[in-house]
Design a protein around this motif. Structure first.
Motif, mmCIF file in Angstrom:
data_model
loop_
_atom_site.group_PDB
_atom_site.id
_atom_site.type_symbol
_atom_site.label_atom_id
_atom_site.label_comp_id
_atom_site.label_asym_id
_atom_site.label_seq_id
_atom_site.Cartn_x
_atom_site.Cartn_y
_atom_site.Cartn_z
ATOM 1 N N LYS A 46 37.930 46.305 33.879
ATOM 2 C CA LYS A 46 39.211 45.622 33.766
ATOM 3 C C LYS A 46 39.703 45.188 35.149
ATOM 4 O O LYS A 46 39.433 45.852 36.150
ATOM 5 C CB LYS A 46 40.261 46.536 33.118
ATOM 6 N N VAL A 47 40.453 44.069 35.171
ATOM 7 C CA VAL A 47 40.964 43.510 36.420
ATOM 8 C C VAL A 47 42.478 43.370 36.323
ATOM 9 O O VAL A 47 43.011 43.011 35.276
ATOM 10 C CB VAL A 47 40.313 42.135 36.719
ATOM 11 N N GLY A 48 43.171 43.657 37.417
ATOM 12 C CA GLY A 48 44.625 43.522 37.429
ATOM 13 C C GLY A 48 45.175 43.730 38.823
ATOM 14 O O GLY A 48 44.420 43.859 39.797
ATOM 15 N N TRP A 49 46.504 43.774 38.912
ATOM 16 C CA TRP A 49 47.190 43.897 40.203
ATOM 17 C C TRP A 49 47.840 45.267 40.325
ATOM 18 O O TRP A 49 48.422 45.784 39.374
ATOM 19 C CB TRP A 49 48.242 42.805 40.343
ATOM 20 N N VAL A 50 47.736 45.856 41.517
ATOM 21 C CA VAL A 50 48.314 47.168 41.775
ATOM 22 C C VAL A 50 49.028 47.142 43.127
ATOM 23 O O VAL A 50 48.623 46.427 44.044
ATOM 24 C CB VAL A 50 47.206 48.256 41.768
ATOM 25 N N GLY A 51 50.108 47.923 43.244
ATOM 26 C CA GLY A 51 50.842 47.993 44.502
ATOM 27 C C GLY A 51 50.042 48.697 45.585
ATOM 28 O O GLY A 51 49.344 49.677 45.316
ATOM 29 N N LYS A 52 50.143 48.215 46.823
ATOM 30 C CA LYS A 52 49.387 48.807 47.925
ATOM 31 C C LYS A 52 49.797 50.253 48.194
ATOM 32 O O LYS A 52 49.003 51.067 48.652
ATOM 33 C CB LYS A 52 49.581 47.966 49.194
ATOM 34 N N ARG A 53 51.051 50.579 47.901
ATOM 35 C CA ARG A 53 51.529 51.934 48.149
ATOM 36 C C ARG A 53 50.910 52.958 47.202
ATOM 37 O O ARG A 53 50.967 54.158 47.454
ATOM 38 C CB ARG A 53 53.049 51.987 48.018
ATOM 39 N N ALA A 54 50.331 52.483 46.113
ATOM 40 C CA ALA A 54 49.747 53.393 45.118
ATOM 41 C C ALA A 54 48.301 53.751 45.418
ATOM 42 O O ALA A 54 47.713 54.590 44.739
ATOM 43 C CB ALA A 54 49.841 52.776 43.726
ATOM 44 N N VAL A 55 47.716 53.113 46.453
ATOM 45 C CA VAL A 55 46.307 53.346 46.753
ATOM 46 C C VAL A 55 46.125 53.724 48.218
ATOM 47 O O VAL A 55 47.035 53.596 49.025
ATOM 48 C CB VAL A 55 45.455 52.096 46.429
#
Length: 268
Positions: free
Chosen positions: A108-117
Motif C-alpha cells: 500500500k502507498v500513502g502519505w505519513v507525517g515526518k514526525r511519525a517516522v
C-alpha cells in the motif's frame, strides 16, 4: 558518302561513352531505412556499471509512534490507508516539507507525517517488562531528548520497538497511562517486583482485611496509607491504586517498609 558514314560512327561512339560515364542513381523508395541514433547511443539518464543499468536506492524510514496514520492524499481529511505500528519499515517514494509518500510492507502507498517516522532502524517487538528503578522515559530515541514521564520502580510497561542501528540498547515502551517513549534496555527486566512483593505480603489479594490492622496487597496500615495520599482504607481501593501508593512509599522510605518480604526477595 564515306565521310558521312564516318561522322555517324563518331557520333554513336560519343553517345555510348556519355551513357557509360553517367553517375548511377538509386530511387529513394529502394533506399534502406537509417537506424535511429537514439537506439545505439548510450542514455545519460540511466547510468550503467559493466553495461548493466542500476536501479536508484530508495530511502527507508521506520515508524516510531504507536500507530502512525497513512493517508491517501496529503491533506489531513483524506481517507486513512493504514495505521502501521512502531517498528514498521517504510520505503520513501516522495518528499514534501512535512510529509513523506511511502510504501508499506504490504504494497500500500500513502502519505505519513515526518514526525511519525525515524531514520534510525527499528525492529518490532512485544512483551511486558518492569522498570528496575525510577526511569526517565524520553520522547525520542536519543536519551537527551525531552522526558515524557518518570516511571517508578517496578512500573509495568509494554515493549513496542527497539533500535537495531545506533543506540542499540534503546527500547520504546508504552506506560500504564498510555504514554509512550524510549528507555534503556538495561532499565527493564522480566521480574515483576510488585507482583512478587504482593504475593509474599498477602498472597496477592487486594481486598484482604484480616482485622490485624494491615490491609490490602501490601499490608498498609491506615496511617501509612493516608501518608502517601490514599483515600479510605487500602483494601477498598483497586490493585492498581494500591501499587501506585506502594511505589510512592518505596521511593520515600525504601524497601524497609516491608522488612521480611523485601529481604526474602533479595530487594535489600
Amino acid at each position: 558518302m564515306p565521310l558521312t558514314r564516318s561522322r555517324r560512327l563518331v557520333a554513336a561512339l560519343a553517345a555510348a561513352t556519355a551513357v557509360t560515364l553517367a553517375p548511377l542513381t538509386v530511387a529513394p523508395a529502394q533506399a534502406a531505412p537509417a537506424a535511429p541514433a537514439a537506439a545505439n547511443a548510450p542514455s545519460s539518464a540511466s547510468p550503467a556499471v559493466g553495461g548493466l543499468a542500476t536501479a536508484p536506492q530508495r530511502a527507508v524510514r521506520w515508524v516510531k509512534v504507536d500507530r502512525a496514520r497513512v493517508t491517501v492524499k496529503r491533506d489531513r481529511s483524506s481517507r486513512t490507508v493504514a495505521r502501521p505500528g512502531a517498528g514498521t519499515r517504510l520505503v520513501v517514494l516522495d518528499r514534501k516539507p512535512r510529509l513523506l509518500e511511502v510504501r508499506l510492507p504490504g504494497g500500500k502507498v500513502g502519505w505519513v507525517g515526518k514526525r511519525a517516522v525515524t531514520s534510525v532502524p527499528l525492529q518490532g517487538t512485544s512483551g511486558k517488562r518492569f522498570t528496575t528503578g525510577r526511569v526517565a522515559v524520553s520522547q525520542h530515541v536519543r536519551p537527551a531528548s525531552r522526558s515524557v514521564e518518570r516511571a517508578a520502580l517496578g512500573t509495568k510497561v509494554v515493549k513496542l520497538a527497539r533500535t537495531t542501528g545506533r543506540d542499540v540498547d534503546r527500547v520504546k515502551v508504552r506506560l500504564p497511562n498510555g504514554k509512550s517513549g524510549w528507555v534503556s534496555e538495561k532499565k527493564l527486566r522480566k521480574r515483576d517486583v510488585w507482583g512478587q512483593l504482593a504475593q509474599c505480603e498477602s498472597g496477592g489479594r487486594p481486598h484482604i482485611a484480616t482485622g490485624n490492622g494491615y490491609y490490602g496487597m501490601y499490608q498498609f496500615t491506615a496511617r501509612t496509607w493516608r501518608s502517601v495520599g490514599g483515600k479510605g482504607l487500602p483494601h477498598r481501593n483497586s490493585a492498581k491504586e494500591q501499587t501506585e501508593r506502594a511505589q510512592i512509599l518505596q521511593a520515600r522510605a525504601g524497601w524497609g517498609q516491608w522488612p521480611h518480604c523485601s529481604r526474602k526477595l533479595g530487594l535489600r
